[in-house]
Write a protein that holds these residues in place. Structure first.
Motif, short mmCIF file in Angstrom:
data_model
loop_
_atom_site.label_atom_id
_atom_site.label_comp_id
_atom_site.label_asym_id
_atom_site.label_seq_id
_atom_site.Cartn_x
_atom_site.Cartn_y
_atom_site.Cartn_z
N UNK A 1 -21.33 5.18 0.91
CA UNK A 1 -22.23 4.06 0.60
C UNK A 1 -21.83 2.88 1.47
N UNK A 2 -22.79 2.36 2.25
CA UNK A 2 -22.45 1.29 3.18
C UNK A 2 -23.48 0.17 3.14
N UNK A 3 -22.96 -1.05 3.22
CA UNK A 3 -23.76 -2.25 3.43
C UNK A 3 -23.05 -3.09 4.48
N UNK A 4 -23.77 -3.82 5.29
CA UNK A 4 -23.11 -4.64 6.32
C UNK A 4 -22.13 -5.64 5.71
N UNK A 5 -20.90 -5.64 6.23
CA UNK A 5 -19.90 -6.60 5.80
C UNK A 5 -19.24 -6.30 4.47
N UNK A 6 -19.47 -5.10 3.88
CA UNK A 6 -18.88 -4.77 2.60
C UNK A 6 -18.17 -3.42 2.67
N UNK A 7 -17.16 -3.26 1.79
CA UNK A 7 -16.41 -2.00 1.77
C UNK A 7 -17.21 -0.89 1.09
N UNK A 8 -17.89 -1.26 0.00
CA UNK A 8 -18.69 -0.30 -0.76
C UNK A 8 -17.88 0.90 -1.24
N UNK A 9 -18.40 2.13 -1.09
CA UNK A 9 -17.68 3.25 -1.66
C UNK A 9 -18.22 4.60 -1.22
N UNK A 10 -17.93 5.62 -2.04
CA UNK A 10 -18.34 6.99 -1.77
C UNK A 10 -19.02 7.57 -2.99
N UNK A 11 -19.75 8.66 -2.76
CA UNK A 11 -20.27 9.48 -3.85
C UNK A 11 -19.51 10.80 -3.81
N UNK A 12 -18.90 11.19 -4.93
CA UNK A 12 -18.16 12.44 -5.01
C UNK A 12 -19.10 13.59 -5.34
N UNK B 1 -13.69 2.72 -1.74
CA UNK B 1 -13.15 3.09 -0.42
C UNK B 1 -11.63 3.05 -0.49
N UNK B 2 -11.00 3.53 0.56
CA UNK B 2 -9.55 3.58 0.59
C UNK B 2 -9.06 3.10 1.95
N UNK B 3 -7.97 2.33 1.94
CA UNK B 3 -7.36 1.90 3.19
C UNK B 3 -6.55 3.02 3.83
N UNK B 4 -6.32 4.08 3.07
CA UNK B 4 -5.48 5.19 3.53
C UNK B 4 -6.27 6.19 4.36
N UNK B 5 -7.53 6.42 3.99
CA UNK B 5 -8.27 7.52 4.63
C UNK B 5 -9.76 7.22 4.60
N UNK B 6 -10.46 7.63 5.65
CA UNK B 6 -11.92 7.52 5.73
C UNK B 6 -12.50 8.90 5.94
N UNK B 7 -13.42 9.28 5.06
CA UNK B 7 -14.00 10.62 5.12
C UNK B 7 -15.27 10.62 5.96
#
Length: 254
Positions: free
Chosen positions: A118-129, A137-143
């Motif tokens: 899930x993405x929006x400009x300028x925001x971290x947002x998240x994922x759908x499992x 989101x995670x600072x450790x890993x990007x899927x």
């Protein structure tokens, strides 16, 4: 004579029951007196899924290092409380914590696997499992996953997709794409507006695919595949800039 036999049988049964109770009591006392000698953590569904690792689970179990477990007696350890603490991590779907006969503390945890970003400009947002849960989101890993964008994203972040009727429609669309090898490789981005209008952005070709409402998913993708297989090879893969799937039994291309 019969009464004496019954009495003897009853005494034997009573003695066996008393012996069993003594053994159970002894086992419980022995277990309570055992120490935690080691912690063994097993994470299922971890292949190419590195949002959380054994160190993160250890930190949850020890409450960030404040609660020492190694060397403590099990009578002083609340395994249920630790298990519930581990389950608070969004990327963990299920967790089971127990001790083995050697005194080791075993942890079996199943990880959630993100399959859409899930993405929006300028925001971290998240994922759908894969189970429809919205993850941070995670600072450790990007899927690497299909990107979700559009004016509906702020609403999507509010609850898991399986909790609402509208969310279930998006969940069904994402599942269809994820479980189809061709579309999983082909669809790079999905834009969803507040009024549920879906637009697909392919990975290779330049056409914008106007999918419309997230309904009749199977029929629409079958129409699109026929168009890809029969029309584009003749006309050229970039001959059209827009493909519309909203109309029944036909594909409109411009």
């Amino acid at each position: 004579m019969l009464k004496k036999l019954k009495l003897k049988k009853g005494i034997k049964v009573a003695l066996v029951m008393v012996l069993m109770l003594v053994l159970i009591s002894f086992a419980n006392r022995k277990q309570q007196g055992e120490q935690c000698l080691d912690m063994v953590i097993k994470l299922d569904n971890q292949q190419d899924n590195f949002f959380i690792d054994e160190h993160d689970v250890m930190a949850l179990m020890t409450n960030g290092g404040e609660e020492v477990l190694l060397g403590r007696y099990y009578r002083d350890i609340n395994l249920k409380e630790i298990e519930e603490r581990v389950k608070t991590q969004h990327f963990i779907k299920e967790a089971e914590i127990y001790k083995d006969v050697k005194g080791n503390l075993l942890v079996n945890a199943e990880l959630r696997r993100p399959f859409a970003r899930i993405m929006e400009p300028g925001k971290a947002n998240g994922y759908v499992a894969l189970d429809g849960t919205i993850l941070p989101t995670s600072s450790k890993y990007t899927s690497r996953a299909v990107i979700l964008s559009g004016s509906y994203m702020p609403e999507m972040m509010k609850s898991n997709l399986t909790e609402t009727e509208d969310g279930m429609k998006i969940y069904a669309l994402l599942n269809y794409i994820y479980n189809d090898k061709f579309w999983k490789a082909q669809i790079a981005q999905i834009d969803i507006t507040k009024d549920w209008y879906v637009t697909l952005y392919p990975q290779v070709t330049k056409q914008v695919v106007e999918f419309g409402q997230p309904e009749d998913v199977d029929k629409k993708f079958k129409k699109l595949k026929v168009f890809y297989q029969r029309v584009l090879p003749q006309k050229g893969w970039n001959a059209y800039s827009r493909i519309n799937l909203e109309y029944k039994d036909q594909v409109v291309a411009e």
